[in-house]
Scaffold this motif. Structure first.
Motif, short mmCIF file in Angstrom:
data_model
loop_
_atom_site.label_atom_id
_atom_site.label_comp_id
_atom_site.label_asym_id
_atom_site.label_seq_id
_atom_site.Cartn_x
_atom_site.Cartn_y
_atom_site.Cartn_z
N GLU A 90 0.84 -1.26 -0.02
CA GLU A 90 -0.13 0.16 -0.01
C GLU A 90 0.84 1.33 -0.13
O GLU A 90 0.35 2.51 -0.32
N ARG A 91 2.10 1.11 0.36
CA ARG A 91 2.99 2.53 0.35
C ARG A 91 3.70 2.41 -0.98
O ARG A 91 4.49 3.34 -1.29
N LEU A 92 3.77 1.44 -1.66
CA LEU A 92 4.29 1.56 -3.10
C LEU A 92 3.69 1.95 -4.35
O LEU A 92 2.82 1.83 -4.46
N VAL A 93 4.25 3.04 -4.98
CA VAL A 93 3.89 3.60 -6.23
C VAL A 93 4.44 3.05 -7.32
O VAL A 93 5.61 3.46 -7.63
N HIS A 94 3.42 2.65 -8.25
CA HIS A 94 3.92 2.04 -9.70
C HIS A 94 4.11 3.20 -10.36
O HIS A 94 3.32 4.16 -10.68
N THR A 95 4.92 3.13 -11.49
CA THR A 95 5.19 4.15 -12.65
C THR A 95 4.29 3.18 -13.88
O THR A 95 4.72 2.10 -14.02
N VAL A 96 3.46 4.17 -14.53
CA VAL A 96 2.79 3.33 -15.97
C VAL A 96 2.98 4.38 -17.04
O VAL A 96 3.23 5.35 -16.65
N GLY A 97 3.17 3.85 -18.17
CA GLY A 97 3.28 4.48 -19.37
C GLY A 97 2.85 3.73 -20.69
O GLY A 97 3.11 4.45 -21.69
#
Ligand SMILES: *Cc1c(COP(=O)(O)O)cnc(C)c1O
Length: 344
Positions: A90-97
């Motif tokens: 829940e503290r991890l933020v993914h990068t999407v592209g």
């Protein structure tokens, strides 16, 4: 044997605090070898600075930082369906592209999984084309959008590109008012904030935060052995003939530490090399300049560095240091692994 980084902790922390305090919203970057200090150490320093977010390069780097930093951990490398080491937290933020990745990530992850949408820039590395912002917005599903990332080149002026993408964000359906920007100067950040007062501008910074005051950092190698050599004498794995009379120094620090794995910054310019050849310099004799310093000058490798040690050639005109003495080295911190890091 040791190849050691000595940190003047007061001075080093003063630089980090100054950068942090003059950069509201800063997201400290702690990827790779942790800029020479190790990711765990920088995670603790980031927590002490009071930042709420931190960025790592890859999923493999995330667990160590999640363990030692209490806030949000952004992964700079984009989510892909074929990655085998993705973690969800829940503290991890993914990068999407890529639009195609969004339904797959949504299906693979818990409700409320956080993402940052990366915008394609002149870097041409990753990211959504601005014309795909609408499609990205429609495909987010239950993913929670934390912001738009704008990763800019280090060369040239990047302000207009950042501002154009900020405008494209504001005109789009993407539901965020946060932009994460890389490689803008303080002055460029100030202009961007003035032009886009509705946006929260958050700079992602590593180098100037952790390596902004090189004077706080000293790299020491130890002289492990010393031998007198004569011109023509053959030494080392490759049995190179020594170009002159002098000394061989065997010092701690080799390829296992990252020594000699990049062009040393000293006499690497074509013009300097030409000058050196004209003067009958040692690179004309096939030697390469090392990062190790004796008597205020970078010295030559007697042969390519070994795993744990390097062999240096000192001409007879130079007084050689004694066995057990320390010498300094000018290294590239992001590719160097130290045996020990000492904060004093
Ligand atoms: C590495 C990285 C940074 C930090 O770059 P520095 O030059 O070390 O400040 C910022 N943003 C992204 C996307 C990066 O990959």
């Amino acid at each position: 044997m040791s190849f050691t980084l000595h940190v003047d902790a007061t001075r080093w922390r003063a630089n980090a605090k100054a950068v942090h305090d003059r950069t509201p919203g800063i997201v400290p970057v702690v990827k790779g070898n942790g800029y020479g200090f190790g990711k765990q150490h920088l995670a603790l320093e980031t927590a002490a600075l009071g930042a709420d977010s931190i960025a790592v390069g890859t999923y493999a780097e995330a667990p160590e930082v999640l363990e030692h930093f209490p806030g949000s951990v952004q992964v700079l490398s984009p989510w892909r369906p074929f990655l085998r080491d993705v973690i969800y937290d829940e503290r991890l933020v993914h990068t999407v592209g890529r639009v195609v990745d969004l339904p797959e990530l949504a299906a693979a992850s818990p409700v409320g999984t956080r993402v940052i949408a990366e915008a394609g820039t002149s870097m041409a590395r990753h990211g959504f084309d601005r014309h795909a912002f609408a499609a990205a917005s429609a495909a987010l599903g239950h993913l929670d959008l934390d912001g738009l990332a704008i990763h800019l080149p280090m060369a040239g002026s990047n302000l207009s590109e950042a501002d154009n993408l900020a405008a494209a964000l504001q005109a789009s359906r993407l539901q965020t008012t946060t932009i994460y920007v890389s490689h803008l100067t303080d002055a460029e950040l100030a202009v961007l904030r003035e032009r886009r007062p509705e946006l929260d501008v958050r700079p992602r910074i590593g180098t100037s935060l952790w390596l902004g005051d090189r004077g706080a950092l000293t790299v020491n190698a130890q002289v492990l052995d010393r031998h007198q050599v004569s011109r023509g004498e053959r030494i080392g794995y490759r049995q190179h003939a020594m170009p002159r009379d002098g000394h061989l120094l065997i010092v701690s620090g080799g390829t296992a530490h990252g020594v000699g794995l990049e062009a040393p910054s000293g006499a690497s310019g074509v013009r300097q090399r030409a000058t050196s050849i004209a003067k009958g310099g040692l690179d004309a004799a096939g030697l390469a300049l090392s990062p190790f310093v004796v008597g205020g000058k970078q010295r030559w490798f007697a042969e390519p560095p070994h795993m744990q040690a390097s062999m240096l050639f000192l001409p007879h005109t130079v007084t050689p240091p004694a066995i057990g003495e320390s010498i300094t080295a000018g290294v590239r911190f992001t590719t160097t692994h130290f045996d020990a890091i000492e904060f004093a």
